[in-house]
Design an enzyme around this catalytic site. Structure first.
Site, PDB file in Angstrom:
ATOM      1  N   TYR A 166       0.862  -1.187   0.000  1.00 25.22           N
ATOM      2  CA  TYR A 166       0.000   0.000   0.000  1.00 25.22           C
ATOM      3  C   TYR A 166       0.903   1.243   0.000  1.00 25.22           C
ATOM      4  CZ  TYR A 166      -4.576   1.929  -0.173  1.00 25.22           C
ATOM      5  OH  TYR A 166      -5.705   2.555  -0.636  1.00 25.22           O
ATOM      6  N   HIS A 174       7.470   5.570   0.917  1.00 28.46           N
ATOM      7  CA  HIS A 174       8.174   4.409   0.338  1.00 28.46           C
ATOM      8  C   HIS A 174       8.951   4.833  -0.904  1.00 28.46           C
ATOM      9  CE1 HIS A 174       4.565   2.359   2.281  1.00 28.46           C
ATOM     10  NE2 HIS A 174       5.584   1.761   2.873  1.00 28.46           N
ATOM     11  N   GLN A 212       4.031  -9.577  13.146  1.00 25.57           N
ATOM     12  CA  GLN A 212       4.183  -8.318  13.878  1.00 25.57           C
ATOM     13  C   GLN A 212       2.844  -7.685  14.271  1.00 25.57           C
ATOM     14  OE1 GLN A 212       6.387  -6.620  10.370  1.00 25.57           O
ATOM     15  NE2 GLN A 212       5.397  -4.714  10.947  1.00 25.57           N
ATOM     16  N   GLN A 246      11.806   1.345  15.200  1.00 22.26           N
ATOM     17  CA  GLN A 246      12.126   0.217  14.305  1.00 22.26           C
ATOM     18  C   GLN A 246      13.545   0.381  13.745  1.00 22.26           C
ATOM     19  OE1 GLN A 246       9.276  -1.755  11.429  1.00 22.26           O
ATOM     20  NE2 GLN A 246      10.244  -0.356  10.013  1.00 22.26           N
TER      21      GLN A 246
HETATM   22  O1  PAF Z   1       7.965  -0.788   8.329  1.00 22.64           O
HETATM   23  C1  PAF Z   1       7.339  -1.731   7.803  1.00 22.64           C
HETATM   24  O2  PAF Z   1       6.591  -1.553   6.843  1.00 22.64           O
HETATM   25  C2  PAF Z   1       7.492  -3.134   8.379  1.00 22.64           C
HETATM   26  O3  PAF Z   1       7.631  -3.111   9.755  1.00 22.64           O
HETATM   27  C3  PAF Z   1       8.654  -3.921   7.723  1.00 22.64           C
HETATM   28  C4  PAF Z   1       9.993  -3.280   8.016  1.00 22.64           C
HETATM   29  C5  PAF Z   1       8.445  -4.005   6.219  1.00 22.64           C
HETATM   30  C6  PAF Z   1       8.674  -5.358   8.292  1.00 22.64           C
HETATM   31  O4  PAF Z   1       7.506  -6.010   8.055  1.00 22.64           O
END
Ligand code: PAF
Length: 281
Positions: free
Chosen positions: A32, A37, A61, A153
């Site tokens: 998405y 991104h 997750q 993260q």
């Molecule tokens: O940031 C994200 O979109 C997710 O946590 C990742 C790093 C793709 C892992 O699933």
């Protein structure tokens, strides 16, 4: 652009690229796609010969009560956007292949994973570090790109790479915002018009915090209080946490003396959003 679903096909492609001496830039995503991104892809495009993006909504997750099932997915749209931005290979494996029956191996970065979002989302970062390790093992990137919006993260992935001696450079790229300041997130689509407008207070409160630090405020408690008061004026926004922490260790600061990460998490209606800013004394 190639779309690869199979892990073994992806491994074969990676072997070929390595043989040819090509460097691999990797952008892990859950799809998405949005401009955030795309900024990661553009950075990868500049520094690597081949850009690989993974699109995988990682069940590990998400807690049972979270939004795994309804997480937005649109592979056709993602393919188009990724192709335009310069992705060479999309790796889009199936959950049953990444976690086949009998799967029992996990990667857990202790400490860092239990602060901030880790308090209300126990197990979340274990899911992230496990999938990212698996993706790193399959794609064997030279550089991997993550957005600073997920500051915790990024800190956890950097620590994992260091602790496990992974030979991968981790690049953290600036938060990309909508024109009105809302941090881009795939989850923004859940917001109603009214909620979206109230959600702006997250960025506004961070901007206020940064202005206070610039004006000489060094006391995290006062900064947190000001932010909380601003956010409390928006009925659909419920604070999860507001924290002023060391940007690498993620531990609470008693005073801002050098660099600090000011991070906020809140529910806007049923949607959990996060945002942050780095400030310097
Ligand atoms: O940031 C994200 O979109 C997710 O946590 C990742 C790093 C793709 C892992 O699933």
């Amino acid at each position: 652009m190639k779309l690869v679903n199979s892990i073994s096909r992806m491994s074969t492609l990676v072997k070929m690229l390595k043989k040819e001496g090509k460097s691999i830039g990797f952008v892990p995503t859950m799809g998405y796609l949005h401009e955030g991104h795309m900024s990661l892809v553009r950075a990868a495009r500049k520094h690597a010969d081949v850009v690989v993006m993974s699109i995988f909504v990682n069940p590990l997750q998400f807690a049972p009560a979270e939004d795994y099932d309804k997480y937005p997915r649109d592979l056709n749209r993602d393919e188009e956007l990724a192709g335009t931005a310069g992705v060479d290979i999309i790796f889009c494996p199936a959950a049953k292949d990444m976690y086949p029956e009998g799967y029992t191996t996990y990667v857990d970065v202790e400490g860092l994973s239990s602060f901030l979002c880790g308090v209300s989302r126990p197990g979340h970062f274990k899911g992230v570090t496990t999938i990212v390790s698996k993706l790193f093992n399959i794609i064997r990137p030279d550089i991997a790109y993550f957005g600073q919006k997920d500051a915790q993260q990024v800190a956890i992935i950097k620590k994992m790479v260091k602790d496990l001696n992974m030979d991968i450079e981790i690049k953290s790229m600036p938060i990309v915002r909508e024109r009105d300041g809302l941090a881009m997130s795939s989850r923004n689509v859940y917001l109603s018009e009214g909620q979206r407008s109230e959600a702006l207070v997250l960025n506004q409160s961070l901007a206020k915090a940064a202005a206070l630090v610039k004006a000489g405020e060094r006391d995290p408690e006062k900064i947190i209080k000001t932010m909380a008061e601003m956010i409390a004026k928006k009925p659909s926004v419920k604070i999860g946490y507001i924290s002023v922490v060391d940007s690498e260790k993620l531990t609470d600061l008693r005073a801002i003396s050098k660099e600090a990460l000011i991070a906020v998490a809140a529910f806007v209606g049923k949607t959990r959003l996060i945002d942050n800013i780095i400030v310097k004394a």
